[in-house]
Design a protein around this motif. Structure first.
Motif, PDB file in Angstrom:
ATOM      1  N   ALA A   1       0.935  -1.245  -0.183  1.00  0.00           N
ATOM      2  CA  ALA A   1       0.246  -0.045  -0.066  1.00  0.00           C
ATOM      3  C   ALA A   1       0.871   1.199  -0.016  1.00  0.00           C
ATOM      4  O   ALA A   1       0.277   2.366   0.042  1.00  0.00           O
ATOM      5  CB  ALA A   1      -0.888   0.018   1.336  1.00  0.00           C
ATOM      6  N   GLY A   2       2.222   1.098   0.112  1.00  0.00           N
ATOM      7  CA  GLY A   2       3.077   2.266   0.082  1.00  0.00           C
ATOM      8  C   GLY A   2       3.203   2.853   1.364  1.00  0.00           C
ATOM      9  O   GLY A   2       3.575   4.105   1.648  1.00  0.00           O
ATOM     10  N   TYR A   3       2.961   2.181   2.350  1.00  0.00           N
ATOM     11  CA  TYR A   3       3.187   2.409   3.931  1.00  0.00           C
ATOM     12  C   TYR A   3       4.281   1.992   4.554  1.00  0.00           C
ATOM     13  O   TYR A   3       4.975   0.898   3.907  1.00  0.00           O
ATOM     14  CB  TYR A   3       1.829   2.196   4.840  1.00  0.00           C
ATOM     15  N   ASN A   4       4.625   2.070   5.819  1.00  0.00           N
ATOM     16  CA  ASN A   4       5.759   1.323   6.661  1.00  0.00           C
ATOM     17  C   ASN A   4       5.412   1.161   8.021  1.00  0.00           C
ATOM     18  O   ASN A   4       4.148   2.069   8.370  1.00  0.00           O
ATOM     19  CB  ASN A   4       7.111   1.833   6.348  1.00  0.00           C
ATOM     20  N   PHE A   5       5.839   0.625   8.686  1.00  0.00           N
ATOM     21  CA  PHE A   5       5.770   0.570  10.201  1.00  0.00           C
ATOM     22  C   PHE A   5       5.720   2.025  10.785  1.00  0.00           C
ATOM     23  O   PHE A   5       4.795   2.054  12.005  1.00  0.00           O
ATOM     24  CB  PHE A   5       6.596  -0.323  10.889  1.00  0.00           C
ATOM     25  N   ARG A   6       6.301   2.848  10.587  1.00  0.00           N
ATOM     26  CA  ARG A   6       6.316   4.226  11.237  1.00  0.00           C
ATOM     27  C   ARG A   6       4.848   4.719  10.849  1.00  0.00           C
ATOM     28  O   ARG A   6       4.432   6.013  11.740  1.00  0.00           O
ATOM     29  CB  ARG A   6       7.453   5.112  10.684  1.00  0.00           C
ATOM     30  N   ASP A   7       4.075   4.479  10.063  1.00  0.00           N
ATOM     31  CA  ASP A   7       2.858   5.219   9.483  1.00  0.00           C
ATOM     32  C   ASP A   7       1.788   4.371  10.235  1.00  0.00           C
ATOM     33  O   ASP A   7       0.479   4.800  10.555  1.00  0.00           O
ATOM     34  CB  ASP A   7       2.467   4.736   8.084  1.00  0.00           C
ATOM     35  N   ILE A   8       1.988   3.300  11.175  1.00  0.00           N
ATOM     36  CA  ILE A   8       1.004   2.709  11.940  1.00  0.00           C
ATOM     37  C   ILE A   8       0.717   3.466  13.101  1.00  0.00           C
ATOM     38  O   ILE A   8       1.576   4.071  13.825  1.00  0.00           O
ATOM     39  CB  ILE A   8       1.453   1.257  12.438  1.00  0.00           C
ATOM     40  N   VAL A   9      -0.551   3.805  13.351  1.00  0.00           N
ATOM     41  CA  VAL A   9      -1.188   4.612  14.471  1.00  0.00           C
ATOM     42  C   VAL A   9      -1.904   3.782  15.597  1.00  0.00           C
ATOM     43  O   VAL A   9      -1.862   4.423  16.599  1.00  0.00           O
ATOM     44  CB  VAL A   9      -1.905   5.942  14.053  1.00  0.00           C
ATOM     45  N   LYS A  10      -2.286   2.705  15.148  1.00  0.00           N
ATOM     46  CA  LYS A  10      -3.158   1.987  16.177  1.00  0.00           C
ATOM     47  C   LYS A  10      -2.929   0.480  15.814  1.00  0.00           C
ATOM     48  O   LYS A  10      -2.882  -0.096  14.560  1.00  0.00           O
ATOM     49  CB  LYS A  10      -4.690   2.285  16.066  1.00  0.00           C
ATOM     50  N   THR A  11      -2.963  -0.337  16.861  1.00  0.00           N
ATOM     51  CA  THR A  11      -2.740  -1.934  16.651  1.00  0.00           C
ATOM     52  C   THR A  11      -3.659  -2.551  17.848  1.00  0.00           C
ATOM     53  O   THR A  11      -3.794  -1.858  18.866  1.00  0.00           O
ATOM     54  CB  THR A  11      -1.506  -2.530  16.739  1.00  0.00           C
ATOM     55  N   THR A  12      -4.086  -3.769  17.416  1.00  0.00           N
ATOM     56  CA  THR A  12      -4.689  -4.408  18.658  1.00  0.00           C
ATOM     57  C   THR A  12      -4.286  -5.985  18.377  1.00  0.00           C
ATOM     58  O   THR A  12      -4.045  -6.359  17.526  1.00  0.00           O
ATOM     59  CB  THR A  12      -6.418  -4.401  18.011  1.00  0.00           C
ATOM     60  N   ILE A  13      -3.652  -6.285  19.607  1.00  0.00           N
ATOM     61  CA  ILE A  13      -3.148  -7.824  19.764  1.00  0.00           C
ATOM     62  C   ILE A  13      -4.208  -8.461  20.434  1.00  0.00           C
ATOM     63  O   ILE A  13      -4.661  -8.237  21.376  1.00  0.00           O
ATOM     64  CB  ILE A  13      -1.728  -7.591  20.522  1.00  0.00           C
ATOM     65  N   PHE A  14      -4.474  -9.824  19.875  1.00  0.00           N
ATOM     66  CA  PHE A  14      -5.175 -10.744  20.518  1.00  0.00           C
ATOM     67  C   PHE A  14      -4.243 -11.913  20.376  1.00  0.00           C
ATOM     68  O   PHE A  14      -3.667 -12.283  19.801  1.00  0.00           O
ATOM     69  CB  PHE A  14      -6.164 -11.083  19.192  1.00  0.00           C
ATOM     70  N   LEU A  15      -4.422 -12.057  21.952  1.00  0.00           N
ATOM     71  CA  LEU A  15      -3.760 -13.656  22.145  1.00  0.00           C
ATOM     72  C   LEU A  15      -4.555 -14.479  22.830  1.00  0.00           C
ATOM     73  O   LEU A  15      -5.642 -14.149  23.745  1.00  0.00           O
ATOM     74  CB  LEU A  15      -2.802 -13.064  23.706  1.00  0.00           C
ATOM     75  N   ALA A  16      -4.309 -15.713  22.401  1.00  0.00           N
ATOM     76  CA  ALA A  16      -5.182 -16.919  23.187  1.00  0.00           C
ATOM     77  C   ALA A  16      -4.568 -17.277  24.589  1.00  0.00           C
ATOM     78  O   ALA A  16      -5.560 -17.602  25.317  1.00  0.00           O
ATOM     79  CB  ALA A  16      -4.950 -18.169  22.458  1.00  0.00           C
ATOM     80  N   ASP A  17      -3.329 -16.771  25.105  1.00  0.00           N
ATOM     81  CA  ASP A  17      -3.163 -17.007  26.385  1.00  0.00           C
ATOM     82  C   ASP A  17      -2.168 -15.586  26.882  1.00  0.00           C
ATOM     83  O   ASP A  17      -1.128 -15.479  26.176  1.00  0.00           O
ATOM     84  CB  ASP A  17      -2.235 -18.108  26.434  1.00  0.00           C
ATOM     85  N   MET A  18      -2.764 -14.906  27.942  1.00  0.00           N
ATOM     86  CA  MET A  18      -2.050 -13.630  28.074  1.00  0.00           C
ATOM     87  C   MET A  18      -0.800 -13.997  28.817  1.00  0.00           C
ATOM     88  O   MET A  18       0.204 -13.182  28.961  1.00  0.00           O
ATOM     89  CB  MET A  18      -2.859 -12.969  29.315  1.00  0.00           C
TER      90      MET A  18
END
Length: 125
Positions: free
Chosen positions: A65-82
């Motif tokens: 898409a022409g982006y990189n990791f520095r362009d990420i403003v929000k993530t959600t991590i889903f874990l099966a085991d905390m």
């Protein structure tokens, strides 16, 4: 304007969705699981390797898409085991500098294909 973003470098969607949607300057990346491409096999047995595969898949989509990791403003991590949080967090942190995105991490009962980690992201330029 809405644009579909898909790349053969990341796993093909396993349902009625796309890898990402670009809307204006914002890129919405669907949750990625530790599936390698082109084999389509799951990376499993080591949560650090699984997380690395997830982050690499996100990277391939960003690149398409022409982006990189520095362009990420929000993530959600889903874990099966905390209990995996520390290892996941360590690998995840390798992809960001001092301008890491906003994030939440949630434990869930199960994830697609019974994987242990899934991460979605929103990027903005």
């Amino acid at each position: 304007m809405k644009t579909v973003v898909n790349t053969s470098k990341a796993p093909a969607p396993i349902g009625p969705y796309n890898q990402a949607i670009k809307a204006g300057n914002t890129l919405y990346i669907s949750g990625q699981i530790p599936m390698s491409t082109p084999s389509g096999e799951l990376v499993s047995g080591d949560i650090s390797k699984e997380t690395k595969q997830v982050m690499e898949n996100i990277g391939f989509i960003l690149e398409e898409a022409g982006y990189n990791f520095r362009d990420i403003v929000k993530t959600t991590i889903f874990l099966a085991d905390m209990n995996d949080f520390s290892e996941v967090n360590g690998v995840y942190g390798e992809y960001f500098d001092d301008q890491a995105p906003a994030r939440e991490t949630v434990a869930v009962k199960t994830l697609p294909k019974n994987v242990r980690v899934e991460i979605s992201a929103i990027a903005f330029k």
